[in-house]
Design an enzyme around this catalytic site. Structure first.
Site, short mmCIF file in Angstrom:
data_model
loop_
_atom_site.label_atom_id
_atom_site.label_comp_id
_atom_site.label_asym_id
_atom_site.label_seq_id
_atom_site.Cartn_x
_atom_site.Cartn_y
_atom_site.Cartn_z
N GLU A 168 0.86 -1.19 0.00
CA GLU A 168 0.00 0.00 0.00
C GLU A 168 0.90 1.24 0.00
O GLU A 168 1.31 1.73 1.04
CB GLU A 168 -0.92 -0.01 1.21
CG GLU A 168 -1.94 1.11 1.21
CD GLU A 168 -2.75 1.17 2.49
OE1 GLU A 168 -3.61 2.05 2.59
OE2 GLU A 168 -2.52 0.34 3.39
N ALA A 179 -2.43 8.21 6.50
CA ALA A 179 -1.43 7.99 7.54
C ALA A 179 -0.05 7.68 6.98
O ALA A 179 0.84 7.25 7.71
CB ALA A 179 -1.89 6.84 8.45
N HIS A 235 -5.73 5.93 -2.08
CA HIS A 235 -4.96 7.11 -1.68
C HIS A 235 -4.78 8.00 -2.90
O HIS A 235 -3.67 8.30 -3.35
CB HIS A 235 -3.61 6.70 -1.09
CG HIS A 235 -3.72 6.09 0.26
ND1 HIS A 235 -3.81 6.83 1.41
CD2 HIS A 235 -3.79 4.79 0.64
CE1 HIS A 235 -3.92 6.02 2.46
NE2 HIS A 235 -3.92 4.77 2.01
N ARG A 267 -21.13 15.56 -10.09
CA ARG A 267 -20.59 15.84 -11.43
C ARG A 267 -19.42 14.91 -11.77
O ARG A 267 -19.22 14.58 -12.93
CB ARG A 267 -20.16 17.31 -11.55
CG ARG A 267 -21.32 18.28 -11.50
CD ARG A 267 -20.91 19.69 -11.94
NE ARG A 267 -22.00 20.63 -11.72
CZ ARG A 267 -22.16 21.34 -10.62
NH1 ARG A 267 -21.28 21.22 -9.63
NH2 ARG A 267 -23.18 22.16 -10.49
N HIS A 293 -14.29 3.69 10.78
CA HIS A 293 -13.85 4.19 9.48
C HIS A 293 -14.99 4.52 8.52
O HIS A 293 -14.87 5.42 7.69
CB HIS A 293 -12.93 3.16 8.81
CG HIS A 293 -11.52 3.23 9.27
ND1 HIS A 293 -11.11 2.69 10.47
CD2 HIS A 293 -10.41 3.79 8.72
CE1 HIS A 293 -9.82 2.90 10.63
NE2 HIS A 293 -9.37 3.57 9.58
N ASP A 315 -7.79 -3.97 7.96
CA ASP A 315 -6.81 -2.87 7.99
C ASP A 315 -6.23 -2.73 9.39
O ASP A 315 -5.90 -1.63 9.84
CB ASP A 315 -7.45 -1.55 7.53
CG ASP A 315 -6.41 -0.52 7.11
OD1 ASP A 315 -5.29 -0.93 6.74
OD2 ASP A 315 -6.70 0.69 7.15
N GLY A 351 -5.56 3.05 10.37
CA GLY A 351 -5.87 1.63 10.48
C GLY A 351 -6.82 1.35 11.62
O GLY A 351 -7.25 2.24 12.36
#
Length: 430
Positions: A168, A179, A235, A267, A293, A315, A351
């Protein structure tokens, strides 16, 4: 006479060949018939999206068709387990987990295997039979040290199976870094060539999360997928068009939907819009349903927009199964307060502290879905996302006997099984 003798000798050799072949086959069948057969009786099984009352038969770590055993081989079970009306479901597959039990996969490069083993063992308690250790954005030196040490491995009593690494970052957007430490974030200008310079070897990698709008990202996606590596979008500040382009060139996942990406806009719905776009293939998306989250309404929206693509992920960070305190995620310090993990000194979530079984329970409660759907979102769906649903993610004939026995109402994990072997069971206090 000479040609005739040769012909006769060939016939004899041919007969001898078939004789020994037949003898070998009979010996093989005899050995197979002596393999231990276990029958799970008086249980409910999740199969093909339905919970049914049916026995489960296991031999040599594989789920067997009882008709083959009964009518063809005419055998009986060596061991019969009375499940007392409990539920048997496929083992959970966590494709995004950063660590647990005080271990952060991205940080300690000296004791990598010990850390993997410790977390893998703990995950059995949570019904996780396979997982993808996840590394967050780090210094290239860390990747070169850690990646070669995290190898794919078969699970057992020592812990859950390691399916391969999920990377990631660091090829993500600075604007949506979450993070991740900005000084290590990079652009894949030369595609996979840049990635190999940063990561070193990609041999043990199964997923790479990247931002598709970065220069070189599309070329990287093409090359990664050619190497059999799944690409997840995350991300990112990408709009829908950029997301669709990435999907057309091989990406098939979104990392932790709603988190660290542009919010939905009428849009340009951004990556969220991929749930309802006209892409020709199924797009899978991770959701963290830890109660922190993702709002229950957002969970319901995603589920209703694209039910088949929903993949529950934990996560989880190093604080999994540990009390509030100070931990790490890669190069950054983490503070856990009231069960929530933040980058130390900030309000940035980093996380979860919940395991995947807890996410399944929270998910089912939040969206009031069926038990079948909640369980498949943590087993069949991640198996499909990784392309391993021909052997994992189902309780079906010919599949790996990786499963969990649960209390049907609470979905509490009572025992975990890998390749037909019990690798964890709840301790009952007397």
């Amino acid at each position: 006479m000479f040609p005739r003798r040769v012909e006769l000798s060939s016939s004899v050799l041919c007969c001898d060949y078939f004789f020994y072949l037949l003898l070998f086959l009979k010996l093989f069948e005899s050995m197979k018939s002596k393999s231990s057969i276990t029958r799970f009786h008086n249980c409910y099984i999740l199969r093909s999206g339905k919970i049914i009352k049916e026995d489960l038969w296991i031999r040599d770590g594989i789920i067997e068709n009882p008709e083959q055993i009964f009518y063809v081989e005419q055998l009986e079970a060596d061991i019969t387990v009375n499940c007392d009306n409990l539920l048997i479901a496929p083992g959970f597959i966590d494709i995004q987990i950063n660590g647990g039990c005080g271990v952060d996969f991205s940080y300690d490069s000296d004791n990598v295997q010990n850390g993997i083993d410790k977390v893998a063992k703990k995950l059995l308690e949570h019904g996780v039979t396979s997982f993808c250790p996840t590394l967050v954005t780090s210094h290239p030196k860390k990747y070169h040290q850690i990646l070669p040490q995290i190898k794919k491995s078969q699970g057992g009593k020592h812990g859950a199976s390691v399916l391969g690494v999920h990377l990631e970052g660091p090829f993500i957007s600075l604007a949506k870094k979450g993070a991740h430490l900005d000084e290590y974030i990079k652009t894949p200008e030369k595609g996979i060539e840049t990635m190999c310079q940063v990561y070193g070897s990609l041999d043990n990698v199964v997923i790479v999360t990247l931002a598709p709008e970065l220069p070189g990202a599309i070329e990287a996606i093409k090359d990664l997928t050619k190497h059999g590596i799944k690409v997840a979008l995350g991300h990112s500040t990408a709009g829908l068009a950029q997301g669709e382009e990435a999907i057309r060139h091989g990406a098939n996942m979104i990392t932790h939907l709603f988190n660290a990406m542009l919010p939905f806009h009428h849009r340009d719905p951004g990556l969220v819009g991929l749930l309802a776009s006209n892409t020709e293939k199924q797009v899978y998306y991770g959701l963290i349903s830890d109660g922190t989250h993702t709002h229950p309404a957002a969970l319901r929206i995603a589920c209703r927009a694209n039910p088949e693509g929903l993949v529950l992920v934990s996560d989880a960070v190093a604080a999994l199964d540990l009390p509030d305190g100070n931990y790490r995620i890669g190069p950054q310090a983490v503070t856990v307060k009231d069960g929530r993990a933040f980058i130390t000194g900030t309000d940035v979530l980093c996380g979860s502290t919940a395991a995947l079984d807890q996410c399944v329970q929270t998910f089912k409660k939040c969206i009031e879905c069926s038990t079948e759907y909640a369980l498949e979102a943590a087993s069949l769906h991640p198996a499909r996302a990784l392309g391993i649903d021909n052997k994992k993610g189902k309780i079906d004939f010919g599949y790996d006997a990786d499963f969990i026995i649960m209390e049907p109402n609470t979905l509490k994990v009572l025992s975990t099984w890998i390749a037909g072997e019990q690798v964890y069971s709840v301790k009952i206090s007397k």
